[in-house]
Motif scaffolding. Structure first.
Motif, PDB file in Angstrom:
ATOM      1  N   UNK A   1       1.818   6.830  -6.815  1.00  0.00           N
ATOM      2  CA  UNK A   1       0.562   7.416  -7.362  1.00  0.00           C
ATOM      3  C   UNK A   1       0.981   9.021  -7.227  1.00  0.00           C
TER       4      UNK A   1
ATOM      5  N   UNK B   1       1.537   9.076 -16.644  1.00  0.00           N
ATOM      6  CA  UNK B   1       0.105   8.624 -16.318  1.00  0.00           C
ATOM      7  C   UNK B   1       0.149   6.869 -16.558  1.00  0.00           C
TER       8      UNK B   1
ATOM      9  N   UNK C   1       1.246   5.941 -13.218  1.00  0.00           N
ATOM     10  CA  UNK C   1       0.316   6.118 -12.218  1.00  0.00           C
ATOM     11  C   UNK C   1      -1.035   4.982 -12.079  1.00  0.00           C
ATOM     12  N   UNK C   2      -1.152   4.569 -13.468  1.00  0.00           N
ATOM     13  CA  UNK C   2      -1.861   3.472 -13.370  1.00  0.00           C
ATOM     14  C   UNK C   2      -1.445   2.202 -12.687  1.00  0.00           C
TER      15      UNK C   2
ATOM     16  N   UNK D   1       1.002  -1.212   0.051  1.00  0.00           N
ATOM     17  CA  UNK D   1      -0.016  -0.231   0.185  1.00  0.00           C
ATOM     18  C   UNK D   1       0.900   1.185   0.099  1.00  0.00           C
TER      19      UNK D   1
ATOM     20  N   UNK E   1      -1.826  -1.141  -5.858  1.00  0.00           N
ATOM     21  CA  UNK E   1      -2.719  -1.052  -4.660  1.00  0.00           C
ATOM     22  C   UNK E   1      -3.980  -1.904  -4.624  1.00  0.00           C
ATOM     23  N   UNK E   2      -4.621  -2.317  -5.934  1.00  0.00           N
ATOM     24  CA  UNK E   2      -5.520  -3.314  -6.064  1.00  0.00           C
ATOM     25  C   UNK E   2      -4.755  -4.603  -5.582  1.00  0.00           C
TER      26      UNK E   2
ATOM     27  N   UNK F   1      -1.884   2.499  -9.105  1.00  0.00           N
ATOM     28  CA  UNK F   1      -3.404   1.868  -8.719  1.00  0.00           C
ATOM     29  C   UNK F   1      -3.447   0.371  -8.939  1.00  0.00           C
TER      30      UNK F   1
END
Lengths: 117, 521
Positions: free
Chosen positions: A24, A30, A33-34, A17, A40-41, A37
């Motif tokens: 992020x 970009x 950044x994805x 996390x 995190x998932x 994410x």
């Protein structure tokens, strides 16, 4: 020692996390950044799977089960759903980045930004 | 009819879900058939929600257990806790359901003419129906995991709709921002769900509320849920995605994305009141929400004053008016532990906040539609390049005036009624709250006067000489929301007593919500 071993997955979740939040917030590309994410998932999915582990539990597969008392497979079901949803959001995010790149020729968050104020 | 009533909650979610994936097939039969199909489905959903509402106001909380012998049997035999998927609809759920279904219907009708010349309309209506599923789902669900699933359905379809006109770069950017924010928020909700499951082995909201210990992990979960849902409801400090996403959203979808935002806000209220209730430190959480509300009001309206893009200006008012709702309900949370204050003004504060949710969904939906109508006819959203549209677009002008007067809280329109309830109640907690709220209301009026003056009045501009009124379906879509606004304005006490107070009481009655699932109560 076993207490520590049992907590390793939770420490891994916390570490993932932190890594995800750092990515992020610090990255301007970009695609990166994805990636944050998606990490995190994975952290949340790992957390759910870890919760589902019961020591000495019997997997709820009815063929050749040693007894009728089995583990309720709720967290596993949750994780599967969450993975499927994750695929959808990731695909949509990446396709939007493709469109942004087509419009601006940039994947840098600062340079491709057109809306201000 | 009885069977329809018993199954209305699941049908209101399942029918648009199946219809969404049928839409591309129906689209093969022709555009007109598909449009009729979508409108009929949404009209039927509205009907189902009203049937459900009648049942709830007569018989209390509506419970629907999937896969059980009887829909009201939440806890299976030989079990102590609910393990099945449960839909639990109370006064608040159905109140938000009515709002969502009405806005979706108006948005779909409005879109028919507005989207006529766009490509990929089949996919547009699929997404529109999925957004409706998401909005109704997060209101009706009784467990936290389905809350996450519906939140994701809502986010994915909302983001895809916001970015639908991919030829505009701002649309893609707005959609992308919305998707990132929503995904992170939804993952926070899922993490909180995991924290509850790890402690209590439960997913059902009522069952968790029943055994809630308010441990350190619960506090972390509370923080995650409040932050995630506040972000999704566009409150300051996480409001920045709102204008970027609402401005480019095509046709009738910006009011729907707005209704989805409100659905997330009411879910936040559900978490605060029902999941935690008096077990959390109500004064701290209440004041945090009040402060977020005040900041939203002030930041939203000051940012709106300097906008020149008509829909962007309205989107900043979304933030600002959201602040009123947070203020109203926040006052209710702050006094939740004090029965005397709760009876004196807390209940009224919650009702005022919820009444404003309803009013604002209708009149801000209407305003966003008039903004889109101007864009549809003029090809620009820039206020400095508009003028004299009151002559050519009389209906749009009239609808705009209704919305603008209502949002500014001018009596006798409904915005005044709900703001008055919030003023009265918040004054008793702290007079400063009311002063700030009134000041923001005046600034709202100023900002909409500017829009009216630059878009609709003034001399006729030569380049817009040929501009005509918008087509019938767009007028009809705006007409539904304008009609709802005027109806509430004419009969405020009727609406407040029949549907707003039951919604507020549903929030305050935590024991009733738990009892419906766990028995006893």
């Amino acid at each position: 020692m076993s207490e520590f071993l049992a907590n390793i997955p939770f420490l891994a979740v916390a570490a993932l996390i932190c890594v995800a939040l750092y990515i992020m917030m610090s990255q301007r590309n970009l695609i990166k950044v994805v990636m944050g994410v998606v990490i995190l998932e994975s952290a949340v999915n790992l957390f759910l799977v870890t919760l589902g582990y019961r020591e000495g539990g019997v997997a709820p597969i009815f063929t050749n089960a040693p007894g009728t008392l089995m583990v309720l497979p709720v967290p596993q079901a949750l994780t599967l759903t969450s993975i499927v949803i994750g695929v959808a959001t990731t695909a949509l995010m990446l396709s939007m980045i493709m469109l942004i790149y087509r419009h601006t020729g940039e994947t840098d968050a600062e340079k491709s930004r057109k809306v201000k104020g | 009819m009885d069977a329809l009533t018993a199954h209305s909650s699941i049908l209101a979610i399942a029918i648009p879900l199946f219809a969404a994936f049928l839409t591309p097939l129906v689209g093969k039969l022709g555009a007109r058939t598909r449009n009729v199909f979508v409108v009929v489905v949404l009209a039927f959903v509205e009907f189902l929600v009203l049937v459900l509402a009648r049942d709830i106001y007569a018989n209390g909380i509506h419970l629907y257990t999937l896969g059980a012998v009887s829909p009201s049997l939440a806890i299976p035999e030989h079990y102590m806790v609910p393990v099945r998927i449960v839909l639990e609809v109370d006064g608040l759920g159905v109140f938000m359901g009515i709002i969502s279904a009405t806005v979706a219907l108006a948005g779909a009708i409005y879109s028919i003419s507005c989207m006529k010349h766009e490509t990929g309309q089949d996919r547009f209506y699929t997404l529109l129906l999925l957004l409706t599923v998401g909005m109704l789902g997060i209101q009706f669900t009784g467990d936290l995991f389905n809350l996450f699933v519906f939140l994701e359905i809502l986010s994915i379809s909302g983001a895809a709709l916001a970015a639908f006109r991919t030829r505009f770069i701002d649309a893609v950017e707005g959609g992308f921002k919305y998707l990132i924010v929503s995904t992170v928020a939804a993952l926070m909700v899922l993490l909180a769900t995991g924290l509850f499951y790890g402690q209590y082995n439960l997913l059902n909201i009522a069952a968790i509320a029943d055994v809630m210990q308010y441990t350190a992990l619960d506090k972390i979960a509370l923080a995650l849920l409040i932050v995630a849902l506040l972000t999704k409801s566009g409150g300051v400090p996480s409001h920045w995605w709102v204008p970027d996403t609402y401005t480019p959203a095509p046709a009738g979808t910006s009011p729907m994305i707005y209704a989805a935002t409100l659905a997330c806000m009411s879910t936040m209220f559900r978490v605060a009141f029902t999941l935690y209730g008096v077990k959390m430190s109500v004064a701290t959480i209440g004041w945090l929400i009040i402060i977020a509300g005040l900041l939203s009001m002030f930041v939203g309206v000051t940012m709106a004053l300097r906008q020149t893009d008509v829909k962007r200006l309205m989107a900043y008012h979304v933030i600002s008016q959201g602040g009123y709702m947070l203020l109203g309900v926040g006052v209710g949370i702050a006094v939740l532990g004090d029965p005397q204050a709760l009876a004196a003004y807390g209940r009224e504060a919650v009702a005022g906040g919820l009444f404003h949710v309803m009013n604002h969904a209708f009149f801000k939906g209407l305003l966003l539609l008039t903004g889109e109508a101007l864009f549809f006819r003029l090809g620009t959203r820039n206020l400095n390049r508009m003028g004299g549209m009151g002559r050519n677009m009389k209906w749009t002008c009239a609808f705009f005036l209704i919305g603008a007067l209502a949002i500014s809280g001018v009596p006798p329109l409904n915005g005044f009624a709900s703001k008055l309830m919030i003023y009265e109640a918040s004054y008793q907690l702290n007079p400063m709250l009311t002063i700030i709220a009134m000041m923001v209301s005046i600034m709202t009026l100023a900002s909409f006067t500017k829009v009216f003056q630059s878009a609709f009045t003034g001399p006729e501009l030569p380049e817009y000489k040929e501009v005509r009124e918008v087509p019938l379906s767009m007028k009809l879509g705006m007409g539904i929301l304008a009609g709802a606004t005027l109806f509430i304005s004419l009969f405020p006490s009727l609406v407040v007593n029949t549907i707003v107070y039951p919604a507020a009481d549903a929030l305050l009655n935590q024991a009733g919500y738990i009892g419906a699932v766990m028995g006893g109560g």
